[in-house]
Design an enzyme around this catalytic site. Structure first.
Site, mmCIF file in Angstrom:
data_model
loop_
_atom_site.group_PDB
_atom_site.id
_atom_site.type_symbol
_atom_site.label_atom_id
_atom_site.label_comp_id
_atom_site.label_asym_id
_atom_site.label_seq_id
_atom_site.Cartn_x
_atom_site.Cartn_y
_atom_site.Cartn_z
ATOM 1 N N ASP A 184 0.993 -1.340 0.011
ATOM 2 C CA ASP A 184 -0.136 0.105 -0.264
ATOM 3 C C ASP A 184 0.945 0.941 0.282
ATOM 4 O OD1 ASP A 184 1.067 -0.875 2.382
ATOM 5 O OD2 ASP A 184 -0.860 -0.257 3.268
ATOM 6 N N ASN A 225 -7.130 -2.421 14.597
ATOM 7 C CA ASN A 225 -8.651 -2.984 14.342
ATOM 8 C C ASN A 225 -8.674 -3.806 13.640
ATOM 9 O OD1 ASN A 225 -7.531 -1.729 11.613
ATOM 10 N ND2 ASN A 225 -8.908 0.162 11.295
ATOM 11 N N HIS A 245 -7.127 -4.422 10.277
ATOM 12 C CA HIS A 245 -6.707 -4.498 8.901
ATOM 13 C C HIS A 245 -5.520 -4.567 8.418
ATOM 14 C CE1 HIS A 245 -4.697 -0.388 9.665
ATOM 15 N NE2 HIS A 245 -3.534 -1.170 9.509
ATOM 16 N N GLU A 301 -9.617 -1.801 5.377
ATOM 17 C CA GLU A 301 -10.113 -1.735 6.721
ATOM 18 C C GLU A 301 -11.547 -2.838 7.209
ATOM 19 O OE1 GLU A 301 -8.449 0.414 8.543
ATOM 20 O OE2 GLU A 301 -7.590 2.673 8.113
HETATM 21 C C1 GLP Z 1 -0.708 0.632 8.733
HETATM 22 C C2 GLP Z 1 -0.198 -0.236 7.035
HETATM 23 C C3 GLP Z 1 -0.490 -1.223 7.405
HETATM 24 C C4 GLP Z 1 1.205 -1.510 8.946
HETATM 25 C C5 GLP Z 1 -0.180 -1.319 9.441
HETATM 26 C C6 GLP Z 1 0.390 -1.570 11.279
HETATM 27 O O1 GLP Z 1 -1.953 1.149 8.837
HETATM 28 N N1 GLP Z 1 -1.059 0.195 6.092
HETATM 29 O O2 GLP Z 1 0.237 -2.783 6.267
HETATM 30 O O3 GLP Z 1 0.606 -3.848 9.040
HETATM 31 O O4 GLP Z 1 0.207 -0.503 9.488
HETATM 32 O O5 GLP Z 1 1.825 -1.529 11.330
HETATM 33 P P1 GLP Z 1 2.441 -1.467 12.980
HETATM 34 O O6 GLP Z 1 3.461 -2.680 12.144
HETATM 35 O O7 GLP Z 1 3.745 -0.623 12.488
HETATM 36 O O8 GLP Z 1 1.638 -1.963 13.902
#
Ligand code: GLP
Length: 240
Positions: free
Chosen positions: A67, A136, A138, A143
């Site tokens: 993404d 959440n 995702h 989402e």
């Molecule tokens: C973002 C990304 C996800 C990732 C999530 C968790 O929202 N789009 O791909 O898994 O963050 O991030 P973190 O690893 O910093 O908790």
């Protein structure tokens, strides 16, 4: 799902890095799916260390990222394109033209989404995908509330904006939109490694592994994938 619990985030991340290393050794022309966020950083550092030690060669690897924020430039300190170069791509011998991150500067974001899925298919599909999980539930920026199939444009939820504001000056600076691979695009990967660390992820981990397959927790769809390995630290595994 295969589930492994490690003592801490560093060790779980190293295990994820080693699974990617094994993939690269087995198939030097692998197509790899990468994720951003804090969670995969120890995995990427493991790959850098093994590259520096002469164990890994990235010259024939191709990559697709999950993404990217829309509305910020690739040179922005928080762009996922820049994140990947800062933390992995600039530190190994992967040709820059072999990496792809959704392009938020495309003239048409809709066309970029369609081209992104077509490019993954043209590369032969993703051999191994790493995923993190949002608080959440995702995955990528899919989402809660639906299981979108292909790469698409998303409106970030207040929960995600809140979680990601730590990387920006304030919540107001977090982009409201993103381009994300869909649930279908992710599920097409031949193998998936899900890395979950930290106590704040414990409820999402439990919903993903033990809950029903429900779009209220998008990651729960992974229960339907034939080849998923979940690596957790003990804090994230506390509610399993
Ligand atoms: C973002 C990304 C996800 C990732 C999530 C968790 O929202 N789009 O791909 O898994 O963050 O991030 P973190 O690893 O910093 O908790």
């Amino acid at each position: 799902m295969k589930v492994h619990v490690y003592k801490d985030a560093e060790t779980a991340g190293k295990a994820a890095g080693l699974l990617f290393a094994a993939q690269i050794i087995r198939k030097p022309a692998s197509v790899l799916g990468f994720a951003t966020g804090s969670t995969p950083l120890p995995a990427y550092q493991t790959l850098v260390n093994l590259y520096e030690a002469g164990v890994l060669d990235f010259s024939n690897i191709r990559t697709f990222n999950l993404d990217e924020y829309a509305g910020i430039d690739r040179s922005h300190s928080q762009s996922y394109y820049r994140f990947m170069f800062d933390n992995l791509f600039s530190k190994v011998n992967i040709p820059p033209e072999s990496v792809r991150v959704p392009n938020p500067a495309a003239t048409s974001l809709e066309a970029e989404c369609a081209e992104y899925d077509a490019a993954i298919d043209a590369a032969g599909g993703i051999d191994l995908q790493i995923l993190g999980i949002g608080n959440n539930g995702h995955i990528a920026f899919n989402e809660p509330g639906s299981f979108p199939f292909g790469t698409h444009i998303v409106e970030l939820t207040p929960s995600t904006i809140e979680a990601n504001k730590r990387f920006f000056d304030s919540a107001d600076d977090v982009p409201r939109k993103a381009i994300s691979m869909g649930i279908g695009s992710i599920m097409k990967a031949r193998e998936i490694v899900m890395l979950i660390t930290g106590a704040n992820k414990a409820p999402a981990a439990a919903a993903m592994i033990n809950g029903p397959v429900d779009s209220a927790c998008p990651a729960s769809i992974l229960q339907m994938h034939p080849n998923v390995t979940v690596l957790l630290d003990s804090a994230a595994a506390a509610m399993l």
